[in-house]
Write a protein that holds these residues in place. Structure first.
Motif, PDB file in Angstrom:
ATOM      1  N   ALA A  21      62.100  19.112  27.911  1.00 39.95           N
ATOM      2  CA  ALA A  21      62.666  17.764  27.992  1.00 39.95           C
ATOM      3  C   ALA A  21      62.970  17.391  29.438  1.00 39.95           C
ATOM      4  O   ALA A  21      62.660  16.285  29.886  1.00 39.95           O
ATOM      5  N   LYS A  22      63.552  18.324  30.191  1.00 37.36           N
ATOM      6  CA  LYS A  22      63.862  18.071  31.608  1.00 37.36           C
ATOM      7  C   LYS A  22      62.590  17.867  32.424  1.00 37.36           C
ATOM      8  O   LYS A  22      62.530  16.985  33.290  1.00 37.36           O
ATOM      9  N   SER A  23      61.570  18.671  32.165  1.00 38.64           N
ATOM     10  CA  SER A  23      60.306  18.545  32.893  1.00 38.64           C
ATOM     11  C   SER A  23      59.644  17.199  32.624  1.00 38.64           C
ATOM     12  O   SER A  23      59.134  16.548  33.540  1.00 38.64           O
ATOM     13  N   GLU A 137      68.796  11.399  29.550  1.00 39.09           N
ATOM     14  CA  GLU A 137      69.793  12.088  30.403  1.00 39.09           C
ATOM     15  C   GLU A 137      71.029  12.461  29.595  1.00 39.09           C
ATOM     16  O   GLU A 137      71.577  13.556  29.769  1.00 39.09           O
ATOM     17  N   ASN A 138      71.452  11.600  28.684  1.00 38.54           N
ATOM     18  CA  ASN A 138      72.605  11.931  27.835  1.00 38.54           C
ATOM     19  C   ASN A 138      72.295  13.081  26.885  1.00 38.54           C
ATOM     20  O   ASN A 138      73.129  13.957  26.677  1.00 38.54           O
ATOM     21  N   GLU A 139      71.112  13.078  26.316  1.00 38.75           N
ATOM     22  CA  GLU A 139      70.742  14.140  25.365  1.00 38.75           C
ATOM     23  C   GLU A 139      70.582  15.495  26.067  1.00 38.75           C
ATOM     24  O   GLU A 139      70.964  16.520  25.529  1.00 38.75           O
ATOM     25  N   ILE A 140      70.035  15.475  27.260  1.00 38.06           N
ATOM     26  CA  ILE A 140      69.808  16.726  27.989  1.00 38.06           C
ATOM     27  C   ILE A 140      71.132  17.354  28.417  1.00 38.06           C
ATOM     28  O   ILE A 140      71.283  18.575  28.399  1.00 38.06           O
ATOM     29  N   THR A 141      72.086  16.515  28.784  1.00 41.13           N
ATOM     30  CA  THR A 141      73.361  17.048  29.267  1.00 41.13           C
ATOM     31  C   THR A 141      74.363  17.294  28.136  1.00 41.13           C
ATOM     32  O   THR A 141      75.431  17.836  28.385  1.00 41.13           O
ATOM     33  N   ALA A 142      74.010  16.868  26.928  1.00 43.24           N
ATOM     34  CA  ALA A 142      74.936  17.036  25.778  1.00 43.24           C
ATOM     35  C   ALA A 142      75.052  18.494  25.352  1.00 43.24           C
ATOM     36  O   ALA A 142      74.263  19.314  25.569  1.00 43.24           O
TER      37      ALA A 142
END
Length: 142
Positions: A21-23, A137-142
């Motif tokens: 997801a980050k990539s 960004e919200n999902e990745i940092t959740a």
């Protein structure tokens, strides 16, 4: 196509993958930066393809967070409609679907589009990208 139909045929349940997801998020951001640098000098067809690819990468990033892999561009849009009904209104969902079809016509049939397409639709595309960036960004940092 409804999300449930996608689950039957075109979407596979996989392990949640935040690194993927980050990539995909980073790739989409680079693509968006590239679009902004060449926007005034590029043919509209090529810009639409690039915008669509960035949107696709952002949606695929969300899929990775949720543990899905889609084999259908139509199911990418169904995913947004199913998982993020508050974030996207009907107009935006329909616009994404028409953009999917337009991109397909450009890529596989060499369709030309009006020179003012981005003038008329640029704000809609930018708003969709803005929403997707925030969601990812919200999902990745959740």
């Amino acid at each position: 196509m409804k999300w449930d139909d996608c689950l039957d045929y075109n979407v596979k349940k996989v392990k949640e993958n935040s690194e993927q997801a980050k990539s995909l998020l980073q790739l989409a951001k680079r693509r968006i930066e590239s679009i902004e640098k060449r926007r005034k000098d590029e043919f509209p067809q090529l810009l639409i393809e690039s915008y669509y690819e960035a949107i696709k990468e952002l949606i695929c990033s969300l899929l990775a967070v949720h543990g899905y892999k889609s084999y259908s561009h139509e199911c990418l849009i169904s995913f947004l409609e199913e998982y993020y009904p508050i974030a996207f209104d009907d107009f935006q969902i329909h616009f994404l679907d028409s953009m999917r079809k337009l991109r397909s016509d450009i890529q596989y049939r060499g369709r030309n589009i009006a020179d003012d397409y981005l003038e008329r639709n640029g704000l809609i595309i930018e708003k969709i990208i803005e929403i997707l960036l925030e969601l990812v960004e919200n999902e990745i940092t959740a």
